[in-house]
Design an enzyme around this catalytic site. Sequence first.
Site, PDB file in Angstrom:
ATOM      1  CG  HIS A 186      12.543  19.719   1.336  1.00  0.00           C
ATOM      2  ND1 HIS A 186      12.758  20.056   2.643  1.00  0.00           N
ATOM      3  CD2 HIS A 186      12.523  18.352   1.295  1.00  0.00           C
ATOM      4  CE1 HIS A 186      12.869  18.952   3.373  1.00  0.00           C
ATOM      5  NE2 HIS A 186      12.739  17.908   2.572  1.00  0.00           N
TER       6      HIS A 186
ATOM      7  CD  GLU B  96      12.536  23.569   3.794  1.00  0.00           C
ATOM      8  OE1 GLU B  96      12.657  22.561   3.074  1.00  0.00           O
ATOM      9  OE2 GLU B  96      13.391  23.909   4.640  1.00  0.00           O
TER      10      GLU B  96
ATOM     11  CB  SER C 103      14.284  16.206   4.904  1.00  0.00           C
ATOM     12  OG  SER C 103      12.931  15.922   4.629  1.00  0.00           O
TER      13      SER C 103
END
Length: 506
Positions: A420, A321, A199
């Site tokens: 995610h 995600e 990320s």
Amino acid sequence: MSTPVTSSPTTLTTGGQVRGTRVGAVHRYLGIPYAADPVGAARFRPPAKPDSWEGVRDCTAASPAPPQGPDFLLEGVVGVEPVATDEAGSLTVNVWTPARSGRRPVMVWIHGGGYIQGWGTQPWTDGARLAERQDVVVVSLNYRIGALGWLYVPELLGDDYADCANLGLQDQIAALAWVRDNIAHFGGDPESVTVFGESAGGGSAAMLLGAPAARPLLHRAILQSPPPRGVLDVQRAAAIAREYAGILRERAGDDAAEADVRTASPAQLLAAQEELVARHGLDLPLAPVVDGTVLPLPPIQALRNGSCAHIPVLAGTNEHEGRLFTALAPPVPPEAFDAALTAAFPSPERGARARAVYEAHEGSGDGAATARLGALITDQLFRAPTDALLEAQVAGGGRAWSYMFRWPTPVLGGVLGSAHTLDIPYVFDVLDTPGFSALLGDEPPRGLASAMSGAWAHFARHGRPSHELLPEWPEFEPSARPTMILDAAPRVAEDPLGERRKVWAE
């Protein structure tokens, strides 16, 4: 049987001697300072070398994390206790190294958290098992986040702060310099350093590829779910800085100290930051800036012009995600998806084509708008930018490998899919950490963790990913776009989610 815990041998660093803890077959050193405390007059200044110390420094406990708010996922879902935070003592590195002689590849982890959260000793990034099973040295670090690390202060504080942009990135570069100067004492090879992150940590790895001061300090890069386009130009960063300063002044009233970013308390800075982030949502208002010095070019442009051709890149995303941001919220009304689609594709023609693709991919019925919005977020923030980064690396003469993490967690009825952050505990091979079943379920595929952690370490050692539990992993090239599908039964696919990719590539 519990793992035996004893003292580690004393190890020399440029600051002085340190002693950590031996846990089983791994030495662990926590909270070694790589920069001076960014407090007082040093707040909003580039990282400076820390003072040296006499005697042996105790490095058996983690340092405080940089100031930040609560972590919803780790605290609310996994049940991790809130982390202690402080500006003082937070710029530190942590080292896990096998308790046997040797000279090993070094893997430097950069945490994520939207550039406003995270720290180097999160439970799903404990480096002990990765170090022991893969025979590598693992390093993690804290860096300044939120306003303290990413606010564009040259706009607010004048020419005396001209070199004070991208302080979070400057911290990361300082930590890599510490690795270069010290890691040999921990059994690491300073000529074999891989940065990896997820990320905002993957985005940070992209920024390091674009930062001239960082490139000599790293030799390979792994980008997990990166937002490489999540970078601001100076005009946008300056406008956000003015907006933030206005929020701070409004909250401070007549208190001049509270209205000044240099003297406001961390709590006051965080309160203003929370309001700023709420206004901007997923747009990441506090993020790296193309300032012309620390970061002269957007990272994708730096890759495309060949600046990083000598650095192999492994990059990929999770299939779902966006579900982390949509599946746990109230159901999305159709008009919310419509608005997001229009914002992403202002052209009516492109918007119509995109709508047809997302409607075909996610179907109809109850929850369809939520699923479509999750898929749109996946592509807009992560998949399409990662595709562009891979293409740029190859166009610049570099080598690249692509993956997609596709294992869906069964928790909450499966609504998260492969959301995610779900890949992180697989890379660190820590699926059995207490509390993780709330996120991963009771029987996550342990073979996938072995394959991913092994492939990541093989990449760090040899510059290409490979593992006995995976099929042969071909290099990425833009025509066929071979991609490793990381699932309970891994396989290679050409151009997965290709119809969605083409919508963004137009």
